[in-house]
Scaffold this motif. Structure first.
Motif, PDB file in Angstrom:
ATOM      1  N   LEU A   1     -86.406 104.794  -6.932  1.00 11.85           N
ATOM      2  CA  LEU A   1     -87.279 105.939  -6.671  1.00 11.85           C
ATOM      3  C   LEU A   1     -87.669 106.113  -5.209  1.00 11.85           C
ATOM      4  CD1 LEU A   1     -89.690 105.828  -9.739  1.00 11.85           C
ATOM      5  CD2 LEU A   1     -87.685 107.279  -9.385  1.00 11.85           C
ATOM      6  N   TYR A   2     -87.662 105.027  -4.448  1.00  8.58           N
ATOM      7  CA  TYR A   2     -88.131 105.094  -3.055  1.00  8.58           C
ATOM      8  C   TYR A   2     -87.092 104.494  -2.116  1.00  8.58           C
ATOM      9  CZ  TYR A   2     -92.213 105.869  -5.875  1.00  8.58           C
ATOM     10  OH  TYR A   2     -93.068 106.355  -6.835  1.00  8.58           O
ATOM     11  N   PRO A   3     -85.980 105.205  -1.911  1.00  2.02           N
ATOM     12  CA  PRO A   3     -84.918 104.683  -1.047  1.00  2.02           C
ATOM     13  C   PRO A   3     -85.332 104.651   0.414  1.00  2.02           C
ATOM     14  CG  PRO A   3     -84.441 106.948  -1.646  1.00  2.02           C
ATOM     15  CD  PRO A   3     -85.672 106.548  -2.418  1.00  2.02           C
ATOM     16  N   PRO A   4     -84.699 103.774   1.206  1.00  3.58           N
ATOM     17  CA  PRO A   4     -84.978 103.780   2.640  1.00  3.58           C
ATOM     18  C   PRO A   4     -84.555 105.111   3.260  1.00  3.58           C
ATOM     19  CG  PRO A   4     -83.334 102.097   2.065  1.00  3.58           C
ATOM     20  CD  PRO A   4     -83.748 102.782   0.799  1.00  3.58           C
ATOM     21  N   ALA A   5     -85.203 105.464   4.341  1.00  3.37           N
ATOM     22  CA  ALA A   5     -84.937 106.754   4.993  1.00  3.37           C
ATOM     23  C   ALA A   5     -83.489 106.884   5.446  1.00  3.37           C
ATOM     24  CB  ALA A   5     -85.877 106.932   6.178  1.00  3.37           C
ATOM     25  N   ASP A   6     -82.854 105.759   5.806  1.00  2.00           N
ATOM     26  CA  ASP A   6     -81.479 105.822   6.318  1.00  2.00           C
ATOM     27  C   ASP A   6     -80.432 105.691   5.212  1.00  2.00           C
ATOM     28  OD1 ASP A   6     -81.967 103.215   5.661  1.00  2.00           O
ATOM     29  OD2 ASP A   6     -81.201 102.361   7.533  1.00  2.00           O
ATOM     30  N   SER A   7     -80.843 105.816   3.961  1.00  2.00           N
ATOM     31  CA  SER A   7     -79.920 105.662   2.833  1.00  2.00           C
ATOM     32  C   SER A   7     -79.082 106.923   2.671  1.00  2.00           C
ATOM     33  CB  SER A   7     -80.718 105.379   1.557  1.00  2.00           C
ATOM     34  OG  SER A   7     -79.862 105.306   0.464  1.00  2.00           O
ATOM     35  N   ALA A   8     -77.793 106.803   2.905  1.00  2.00           N
ATOM     36  CA  ALA A   8     -76.901 107.955   2.828  1.00  2.00           C
ATOM     37  C   ALA A   8     -76.543 108.283   1.376  1.00  2.00           C
ATOM     38  CB  ALA A   8     -75.636 107.695   3.635  1.00  2.00           C
ATOM     39  N   ARG A   9     -76.072 107.281   0.640  1.00  2.00           N
ATOM     40  CA  ARG A   9     -75.681 107.502  -0.753  1.00  2.00           C
ATOM     41  C   ARG A   9     -76.622 106.704  -1.644  1.00  2.00           C
ATOM     42  NH1 ARG A   9     -69.779 106.364  -2.021  1.00  2.00           N
ATOM     43  NH2 ARG A   9     -70.503 107.279  -3.953  1.00  2.00           N
ATOM     44  N   HIS A  10     -77.490 107.412  -2.314  1.00  2.00           N
ATOM     45  CA  HIS A  10     -78.494 106.760  -3.146  1.00  2.00           C
ATOM     46  C   HIS A  10     -78.449 107.396  -4.532  1.00  2.00           C
ATOM     47  CE1 HIS A  10     -81.997 104.150  -3.377  1.00  2.00           C
ATOM     48  NE2 HIS A  10     -82.482 105.036  -4.225  1.00  2.00           N
ATOM     49  N   PRO A  11     -78.484 106.588  -5.599  1.00  2.00           N
ATOM     50  CA  PRO A  11     -78.411 107.191  -6.935  1.00  2.00           C
ATOM     51  C   PRO A  11     -79.683 107.945  -7.291  1.00  2.00           C
ATOM     52  CG  PRO A  11     -78.875 104.847  -7.107  1.00  2.00           C
ATOM     53  CD  PRO A  11     -78.603 105.127  -5.650  1.00  2.00           C
ATOM     54  N   THR A  12     -79.520 108.997  -8.066  1.00  2.00           N
ATOM     55  CA  THR A  12     -80.673 109.669  -8.647  1.00  2.00           C
ATOM     56  C   THR A  12     -81.210 108.761  -9.765  1.00  2.00           C
ATOM     57  OG1 THR A  12     -79.398 110.770 -10.374  1.00  2.00           O
ATOM     58  CG2 THR A  12     -79.592 111.926  -8.234  1.00  2.00           C
ATOM     59  N   PRO A  13     -82.426 108.998 -10.230  1.00  2.00           N
ATOM     60  CA  PRO A  13     -82.917 108.201 -11.354  1.00  2.00           C
ATOM     61  C   PRO A  13     -81.981 108.246 -12.565  1.00  2.00           C
ATOM     62  CG  PRO A  13     -84.747 109.328 -10.323  1.00  2.00           C
ATOM     63  CD  PRO A  13     -83.498 109.842  -9.671  1.00  2.00           C
ATOM     64  N   GLU A  14     -81.423 109.405 -12.871  1.00  2.00           N
ATOM     65  CA  GLU A  14     -80.507 109.510 -14.019  1.00  2.00           C
ATOM     66  C   GLU A  14     -79.241 108.691 -13.789  1.00  2.00           C
ATOM     67  OE1 GLU A  14     -81.431 110.687 -16.891  1.00  2.00           O
ATOM     68  OE2 GLU A  14     -83.329 111.225 -15.952  1.00  2.00           O
ATOM     69  N   GLN A  15     -78.705 108.738 -12.569  1.00  2.00           N
ATOM     70  CA  GLN A  15     -77.522 107.925 -12.260  1.00  2.00           C
ATOM     71  C   GLN A  15     -77.838 106.438 -12.360  1.00  2.00           C
ATOM     72  OE1 GLN A  15     -76.851 109.599  -8.382  1.00  2.00           O
ATOM     73  NE2 GLN A  15     -75.179 110.921  -9.087  1.00  2.00           N
ATOM     74  N   ALA A  16     -79.025 106.047 -11.917  1.00  2.00           N
ATOM     75  CA  ALA A  16     -79.417 104.635 -11.977  1.00  2.00           C
ATOM     76  C   ALA A  16     -79.538 104.164 -13.418  1.00  2.00           C
ATOM     77  CB  ALA A  16     -80.728 104.420 -11.222  1.00  2.00           C
ATOM     78  N   LEU A  17     -80.117 104.991 -14.290  1.00  2.00           N
ATOM     79  CA  LEU A  17     -80.203 104.620 -15.705  1.00  2.00           C
ATOM     80  C   LEU A  17     -78.822 104.546 -16.340  1.00  2.00           C
ATOM     81  CD1 LEU A  17     -83.338 106.672 -16.803  1.00  2.00           C
ATOM     82  CD2 LEU A  17     -83.171 104.183 -16.555  1.00  2.00           C
ATOM     83  N   ALA A  18     -77.924 105.432 -15.945  1.00  2.00           N
ATOM     84  CA  ALA A  18     -76.549 105.372 -16.449  1.00  2.00           C
ATOM     85  C   ALA A  18     -75.866 104.082 -15.987  1.00  2.00           C
ATOM     86  CB  ALA A  18     -75.754 106.599 -15.991  1.00  2.00           C
ATOM     87  N   ASP A  19     -76.134 103.654 -14.745  1.00  2.00           N
ATOM     88  CA  ASP A  19     -75.580 102.400 -14.228  1.00  2.00           C
ATOM     89  C   ASP A  19     -76.135 101.210 -15.014  1.00  2.00           C
ATOM     90  OD1 ASP A  19     -74.051 100.927 -12.043  1.00  2.00           O
ATOM     91  OD2 ASP A  19     -76.059 100.088 -11.753  1.00  2.00           O
ATOM     92  N   LEU A  20     -77.425 101.255 -15.334  1.00  2.00           N
ATOM     93  CA  LEU A  20     -78.032 100.195 -16.125  1.00  2.00           C
ATOM     94  C   LEU A  20     -77.388 100.137 -17.506  1.00  2.00           C
ATOM     95  CD1 LEU A  20     -80.191  98.028 -16.667  1.00  2.00           C
ATOM     96  CD2 LEU A  20     -81.800  99.890 -17.183  1.00  2.00           C
ATOM     97  N   ALA A  21     -77.183 101.296 -18.139  1.00  2.00           N
ATOM     98  CA  ALA A  21     -76.527 101.330 -19.454  1.00  2.00           C
ATOM     99  C   ALA A  21     -75.111 100.786 -19.362  1.00  2.00           C
ATOM    100  CB  ALA A  21     -76.527 102.758 -20.001  1.00  2.00           C
ATOM    101  N   ALA A  22     -74.376 101.138 -18.295  1.00  2.00           N
ATOM    102  CA  ALA A  22     -73.010 100.629 -18.117  1.00  2.00           C
ATOM    103  C   ALA A  22     -73.012  99.120 -17.944  1.00  2.00           C
ATOM    104  CB  ALA A  22     -72.358 101.311 -16.909  1.00  2.00           C
ATOM    105  N   CYS A  23     -74.011  98.600 -17.244  1.00  3.22           N
ATOM    106  CA  CYS A  23     -74.164  97.160 -17.052  1.00  3.22           C
ATOM    107  C   CYS A  23     -74.312  96.457 -18.400  1.00  3.22           C
ATOM    108  CB  CYS A  23     -75.381  96.913 -16.168  1.00  3.22           C
ATOM    109  SG  CYS A  23     -76.019  95.250 -16.160  1.00  3.22           S
ATOM    110  N   LEU A  24     -75.160  97.001 -19.268  1.00  2.50           N
ATOM    111  CA  LEU A  24     -75.386  96.402 -20.584  1.00  2.50           C
ATOM    112  C   LEU A  24     -74.133  96.465 -21.449  1.00  2.50           C
ATOM    113  CD1 LEU A  24     -78.920  97.889 -21.398  1.00  2.50           C
ATOM    114  CD2 LEU A  24     -78.358  95.779 -20.161  1.00  2.50           C
ATOM    115  N   GLU A  25     -73.449  97.593 -21.404  1.00  2.05           N
ATOM    116  CA  GLU A  25     -72.221  97.753 -22.196  1.00  2.05           C
ATOM    117  C   GLU A  25     -71.139  96.792 -21.730  1.00  2.05           C
ATOM    118  OE1 GLU A  25     -71.230 101.912 -21.937  1.00  2.05           O
ATOM    119  OE2 GLU A  25     -73.186 102.458 -22.779  1.00  2.05           O
TER     120      GLU A  25
END
Length: 196
Positions: free
Chosen positions: A93-117
């Motif tokens: 939710l609070y990426p560093p200011a210099d973060s070029a490619r940062h996941p949206t909350p929805e993308q992050a939850l999808a990554d978490l689900a992929a991790c579990l799967e």
């Protein structure tokens, strides 16, 4: 096997999770997925203290955001610990200011689900730790909007993990209450630790 370990701040949940991972790993290395972003001296000391308390036999994978990529490095049949979703959520939710490619909350939850799967598919025993912020009084008023946004996102992550977990443990003052006994795996790694 997927186990979710939750509890209030400094409740002893990391110690409970680490002990369970060590038992499950036996002689094999245990993989520690660290979500902390070390940004100051206090955090560096906290990380160092955690490493000392874990001892030998751990492979540390630094993954402030990309949980699926980290778990992909754990060999099939291995054992991993993600500690913790609380820090992961703050970095989503609070990426560093210099973060070029940062996941949206929805993308992050999808990554978490992929991790579990991925962990389940490859037989990786996975323990995930997070703070239950509902144990504390949350602020009210105009200044609380960001706090509630954070709690909402974190609780969505908690529900995702708990819904797929074989076992859900709540740690209170170092003791465990098992809310969702393991039902899919043959062994019970927390036997003797949990009170029902």
């Amino acid at each position: 096997m997927l186990v979710f370990v939750s509890g209030g701040a400094r409740s002893g949940k990391s110690a409970v999770a680490e002990a369970a991972v060590r038992r499950a790993a036996g002689e094999k290395p245990a993989y520690y997925v660290a979500t902390a972003n070390v940004s100051d001296g206090e955090m560096a000391e906290r990380v160092a203290r955690h490493r000392r308390s874990r001892g030998e036999g751990w492979v540390t994978l630094e993954a402030p955001l990309a949980l699926a990529s980290a778990i992909a490095q754990v060999p099939g049949g291995g054992v991993g610990l993600i500690d913790c979703l609380t820090l992961w959520a703050s970095q989503v939710l609070y990426p560093p200011a210099d973060s070029a490619r940062h996941p949206t909350p929805e993308q992050a939850l999808a990554d978490l689900a992929a991790c579990l799967e991925d962990a389940r598919r490859r037989g990786v025993a996975l323990v995930i730790v997070s703070n239950d912020l509902n144990e504390a009084l949350l602020p009210t008023g105009d200044a609380s909007a960001e706090t509630w946004r954070y709690v909402d996102f974190l609780q969505r992550a908690h529900r995702l993990v708990a819904g797929r977990a074989d076992s859900v443990l709540e740690v209170v003052a170092g003791g465990c209450v098992e809310w969702k006994p393991e039902s899919r795996a043959g062994s019970r790694p927390f036997q003797g630790d949990a009170k029902r």
